[in-house]
Scaffold this motif. Structure first.
Motif, short mmCIF file in Angstrom:
data_model
loop_
_atom_site.label_atom_id
_atom_site.label_comp_id
_atom_site.label_asym_id
_atom_site.label_seq_id
_atom_site.Cartn_x
_atom_site.Cartn_y
_atom_site.Cartn_z
N TYR A 31 0.64 -1.20 0.29
CA TYR A 31 -0.05 -0.29 -0.07
C TYR A 31 0.54 1.62 -0.11
CZ TYR A 31 -3.51 -3.36 0.97
OH TYR A 31 -4.29 -4.06 1.10
N LEU A 77 1.07 4.35 1.39
CA LEU A 77 1.23 4.34 2.85
C LEU A 77 2.18 4.43 3.97
CD1 LEU A 77 -2.66 2.67 3.53
CD2 LEU A 77 -2.17 5.32 3.07
N TYR A 79 0.38 6.82 9.35
CA TYR A 79 -0.50 6.03 8.72
C TYR A 79 -1.14 6.01 10.30
CZ TYR A 79 -4.13 3.04 7.56
OH TYR A 79 -5.87 1.98 7.45
#
Length: 246
Positions: free
Chosen positions: A27, A29, A34
């Motif tokens: 991902y 991210l 996060y």
């Protein structure tokens, strides 16, 4: 309590399909960003898994985990993956990690983990059991990053560690993890009935708020949610509100 789970590999957030390292989804991210999102939403606990360390302990993502823990001391972090000796535990606790998740070694070297429970206390150790339904209706425990089945039963393991003061049990149905097919209510009903004094964390299969409602209804006190949050299939704050209103 709703516990967001974040799996880490290649210094990034990833997900495996049923623990298969050949089926990796990465991902876009940044892990620390996060995690701070969850902190900003007043999450109480975050579950971190070092998948690199789980597969190859000598390649544990020590620098990444250390960076996360050192910058997120305002929250309870439970960390697992590649924990093989007391030095690993001591190092993470010294950084500020609240709980250490112990998996395969608890099955292969119970005497070592018994000593850890005595040294560090039951609040610091989370026993992670990776479960898959057997053909006869029993539950098999898998080890080594879900790569192989052990010869131990869930009953023997829980009864054994209960004698040494274990408190926190993270139980994952690996046949459902990351699949969005729903949770294994039968498994968790069995655990709650058989060992009512233990604090179970359910993991695997959460696909909707309805799964959270069902788990809360049967008495589960902690639900780990990973992929459903990362892919925005369930909004974190909606899950929190759902949990509080059941």
């Amino acid at each position: 309590m709703i516990i967001p789970s974040i799996d880490l590999m290649f210094n990034s957030i990833v997900r495996l399909y049923q623990g298969n390292y050949q089926c990796i989804r990465k991902y876009n991210l940044e892990p620390l960003y996060y995690i701070k999102y969850y902190i900003g939403k007043r999450s109480n606990i975050i579950h971190l898994v070092d998948l690199t360390g789980a597969k190859t302990p000598l390649k544990r993502q020590v620098r990444l985990i250390s960076n996360i823990v050192s910058k997120c001391k305002s929250i309870t972090l439970q960390v697992g993956g590649g924990i093989r000796n007391s030095s690993d535990i001591y190092g993470l606790l010294k950084l500020g990690t609240s709980r250490i998740v112990i998996g395969s070694i608890a099955i292969k070297e119970p005497r070592v983990v018994q000593e850890w429970l005595t040294i560090y206390g039951p609040e610091r150790i989370v026993l992670a059991l990776d479960i898959c339904n057997g053909s006869n209706g029993s539950y098999s425990i898998y080890i080594n990053g879900w790569q192989s089945s052990s010869n131990n039963t869930i009953e023997n393991v829980l009864n054994h560690y209960s004698c040494y003061g274990i408190k926190h049990i993270l139980c994952t149905d690996i046949s459902r993890d990351g699949t969005f097919i729903g949770v294994n209510l039968r498994l968790y009903k069995y655990l709650l009935y058989g060992w009512p004094k233990l604090s179970f964390q359910s993991s695997g299969g959460v696909k909707s708020l309805n799964d959270i409602i069902k788990l809360r209804y049967i008495g589960i006190k902690n639900i780990i949610v990973g992929r459903a949050f990362i892919e925005n299939r369930i909004a974190f704050m909606e899950a929190i509100e759902c949990w509080q209103n059941v």
